[in-house]
Design an enzyme around this catalytic site. Structure first.
Site, short mmCIF file in Angstrom:
data_model
loop_
_atom_site.label_atom_id
_atom_site.label_comp_id
_atom_site.label_asym_id
_atom_site.label_seq_id
_atom_site.Cartn_x
_atom_site.Cartn_y
_atom_site.Cartn_z
N HIS A 122 -23.29 22.25 43.65
CA HIS A 122 -22.19 22.89 43.03
C HIS A 122 -21.94 24.44 43.74
O HIS A 122 -23.02 25.30 43.40
CB HIS A 122 -21.83 22.81 41.90
CG HIS A 122 -22.99 23.38 41.03
ND1 HIS A 122 -22.94 24.62 40.25
CD2 HIS A 122 -23.99 22.73 40.07
CE1 HIS A 122 -23.89 24.94 39.82
NE2 HIS A 122 -24.70 23.83 39.51
N ASP A 123 -20.98 24.89 44.09
CA ASP A 123 -20.55 26.43 44.19
C ASP A 123 -21.35 27.03 45.59
O ASP A 123 -21.32 28.23 45.53
CB ASP A 123 -20.64 27.01 43.04
CG ASP A 123 -19.97 26.62 41.98
OD1 ASP A 123 -18.90 26.68 42.06
OD2 ASP A 123 -20.34 25.99 40.82
N GLY A 140 -27.36 25.30 42.90
CA GLY A 140 -25.85 25.97 42.77
C GLY A 140 -25.83 27.63 43.23
O GLY A 140 -26.55 28.21 43.09
#
Length: 267
Positions: A122-123, A140
């Protein structure tokens, strides 16, 4: 040109498919997905969530794209995954959307090559022409610059930045920022001793194990040359012994050097 969808594929009616999209057998495409022109999902590919995939990207079997982040802080907030054009995403690759703590978006650039088993968490923000070799992992919030390469089995810690054109060698752990154009090579394995537990489990006698340990310590001593020590040891090693097996291995044909202790006399 209309999309080509295999009869066994499951495509939500609300998914957006551009001209020339090809969706192969047993693929699943969710409602929030947008596939650009000439995108190809070969077979058994799952694309879910608010996910956009750019033109001419090809995704190989068993990739999982756009499922919820692997982050315990994720509370179901609306986030997205953006994948650019002309990417190649190989088997078993996973890419997750963003979270509230990281701007709610994971973004992949153009012309990337993501080999089997890679993970982009994520991200992450990944630039253009990036290569992730087999089983490379981005935690992340990682930022990867254009043309960077992350070697196979390497892991990048969360929030790390990798500069453009940097190279991460295989099996390397990266927990700090890497300058553009930098070359990073992690500590490779070193000989730390004998597999004593394994030897005991296999039922080898104590005397044989002690003789092997003495032989190994002598072979990797700091003084002299190993070739000389191998020759001397081969004169005294009993036949059909652990030491004889060791000598046979050391004198066998190989294109690689022998793995040594980290420090001389470190066994």
């Amino acid at each position: 040109m209309a999309s080509d969808i295999h009869p066994s594929a499951v495509v939500d009616p609300d998914a957006r498919l551009a001209d020339g999209v090809s969706i192969g057998p047993f693929c699943v495409v969710g409602a929030g997905v947008s596939l650009g022109p000439d995108v190809k999902l070969l077979s058994h590919v799952v694309v879910e969530g608010d996910t956009t995939i750019g033109a001419r990207t090809i995704i190989y079997p068993f990739a999982s794209i756009g499922h919820i982040p692997q982050d315990k802080k994720f509370q179901g907030e609306k986030s997205r995954l953006e994948i650019g054009a002309d990417n190649t995403i190989r088997e078993y690759v996973t890419m997750n959307p963003g979270t509230e703590g990281g701007g709610l978006v994971t973004r992949i650039g153009n012309h990337g090559l993501f080999l089997a088993g890679c993970h982009i968490a994520h991200d992450c923000i990944v630039g253009d022409h990036v290569i992730l070799v087999n089983y490379a992992t981005l935690a992340g919030h990682v930022v990867v610059g254009d043309y960077a390469i992350v070697g196979g089995l390497s892991g990048v810690h969360q929030f790390v930045r990798i500069g453009a054109h940097a190279m991460i060698g295989g099996a390397t752990g990266v927990d700090q920022d890497v300058i553009p154009y930098g070359l990073v090579v992690g500590e490779r394995g070193h000989l730390a001793g004998l597999n004593l537990v394994g030897l005991k489990r296999r039922g080898f006698e104590r005397e044989q194990i002690h003789a092997l340990r003495d032989a190994v310590r002598g072979l990797f001593a700091a003084e002299g040359q190993m070739a000389t020590r191998i020759e001397e040891l081969s004169k005294t090693a009993p036949e059909k012994s652990l030491v004889a097996d060791l000598i046979e291995f050391l004198t066998g044909a190989s294109d690689r050097k022998i793995l040594k202790p980290k420090q001389p006399d470190g066994l």
